[in-house]
Design a protein around this motif. Structure first.
Motif, PDB file in Angstrom:
ATOM      1  N   ARG A   4       0.825  -1.210   0.000  1.00 22.80           N
ATOM      2  CA  ARG A   4       0.000   0.000   0.000  1.00 22.80           C
ATOM      3  C   ARG A   4       0.856   1.256   0.000  1.00 22.80           C
ATOM      4  O   ARG A   4       0.486   2.274  -0.568  1.00 22.80           O
ATOM      5  N   HIS A   5       2.043   1.171   0.653  1.00 22.37           N
ATOM      6  CA  HIS A   5       2.946   2.324   0.637  1.00 22.37           C
ATOM      7  C   HIS A   5       3.397   2.638  -0.784  1.00 22.37           C
ATOM      8  O   HIS A   5       3.520   3.805  -1.169  1.00 22.37           O
ATOM      9  N   TYR A   8       0.428   4.231  -2.658  1.00 22.50           N
ATOM     10  CA  TYR A   8       0.200   5.602  -2.203  1.00 22.50           C
ATOM     11  C   TYR A   8       1.265   6.543  -2.748  1.00 22.50           C
ATOM     12  O   TYR A   8       0.966   7.644  -3.221  1.00 22.50           O
ATOM     13  N   GLN A  35       0.996   8.072   5.779  1.00 21.54           N
ATOM     14  CA  GLN A  35       1.565   6.884   5.155  1.00 21.54           C
ATOM     15  C   GLN A  35       2.867   7.221   4.427  1.00 21.54           C
ATOM     16  O   GLN A  35       3.839   6.458   4.482  1.00 21.54           O
ATOM     17  N   GLN A  38       5.527   7.723   7.018  1.00 22.99           N
ATOM     18  CA  GLN A  38       5.981   6.430   7.532  1.00 22.99           C
ATOM     19  C   GLN A  38       6.935   5.752   6.554  1.00 22.99           C
ATOM     20  O   GLN A  38       7.925   5.131   6.957  1.00 22.99           O
TER      21      GLN A  38
END
Length: 304
Positions: A4-5, A8, A35, A38
């Motif tokens: 998902r990172h 995104y 995100q 992170q």
């Protein structure tokens, strides 16, 4: 770092705006920003320059973007191939440019059906650009197109170089005679090129042939598709330069003359997803080479 990172970050980098990226991803902007933060903390590098508008990637961010796209493409390919293998019915979805339908593609499909009757084949006419998009989205499994591509998610095999020919109305001053025509004889003619969109397309290959000969056609008209170009030729509205396979489109008001230009060729490419090595693809490629051998057409015999 999770998939998902990657999704995104690619969305933010492509949209160059957190708000638009959040809308594209159907999430709120604050969670998206967290995100990305992170991700940067996990990598220990800054990916997006701070306080810069419009959004700009750092050198590390540009590097990460290129490889993140490749990884996401590979994940999508893995999903598509796994789903295909898990199905009881075997299917093969084929994209093709219109001109190949008048050449040996029908023979190739028949040969494949004879050897593999258990596979259900679906045919989709689309431009090369549309094929590349459809391959990446999993809507087709293989494409027969004419344009080069540097997309790392697509594997391309050059099947052959097909000579170009000139399509003319029978009453045209150049319609008779023996031997091939030169491009210098065509620069003053009303030249019909196709397709008008999307570009690049076969139209650009035709114009590139003139450019390589240091020539510029004086009258160029772009039309939507091959069939329209041939209809206008038949109506005496211009000439068209087409792959020689188009001669299989028998039209009573169109005659063809070869081009005496060694560089006036149009390649045919076999395109698949980079990681895809399914038996269906190996088998249709074998059918291509078998038909080429029957017709005495040279090929490299390249495998997937």
């Amino acid at each position: 770092m999770e998939l998902r990172h990657l999704r995104y970050f690619v969305a933010v980098a492509e949209e160059r705006n957190f708000t638009r990226a959040a809308e594209r991803l159907h999430i709120a902007q604050p969670p998206l920003s967290r995100q990305i933060q992170q991700l940067e903390e996990d990598l220990g590098v800054v990916l997006i320059e701070k306080g810069v508008r419009p959004l700009r990637l750092t050198e590390a961010g540009a590097f990460f973007l290129a490889h993140a796209r490749t990884l996401l493409d590979q994940v999508r390919d893995l999903r598509t191939m796994t789903q295909r293998i898990g199905k009881l019915e075997r299917t093969l979805s084929v994209g093709f440019v219109a001109s190949t339908l008048y050449g040996l593609l029908p023979d190739i499909i028949r040969r494949y059906r004879e050897r593999h009757p258990e596979v259900d084949i679906a045919l989709h006419e689309m431009t090369t650009v549309e094929q590349l998009k459809a391959l990446k989205e999993g809507r087709i499994d293989v494409g027969f197109g004419r344009l080069k591509s540097a997309d790392p998610s697509i594997r391309r095999i050059r099947l052959r170089e097909e000579p170009m020919v000139v399509a003319l109305f029978p009453g045209h001053r150049l319609a008779g005679g023996a031997g091939g025509l030169r491009l210098t004889e065509l620069v003053h003619e009303a030249l019909l090129v196709y397709p008008k969109a999307p570009r690049p397309s076969f139209a650009d290959q035709v114009l590139a042939a003139f450019s390589e000969a240091n020539l510029t056609p004086e009258h160029v008209t772009e039309v939507r598709e091959l069939q329209i170009a041939m209809g206008l030729v038949a109506a005496g509205q211009g000439i068209a330069i087409v792959p020689e396979s188009v001669q299989g489109m028998h039209h009573r008001n169109v005659v063809y003359r070869p081009l005496d230009e060694p560089h006036a060729v149009s390649p045919i490419f076999f395109s698949v997803r980079h990681m895809d090595r399914s038996p269906e693809l190996e088998n249709i490629l074998a059918a291509v080479y078998a038909v080429y051998d029957d017709h005495g057409i040279a090929h490299g015999g390249e495998k997937l």
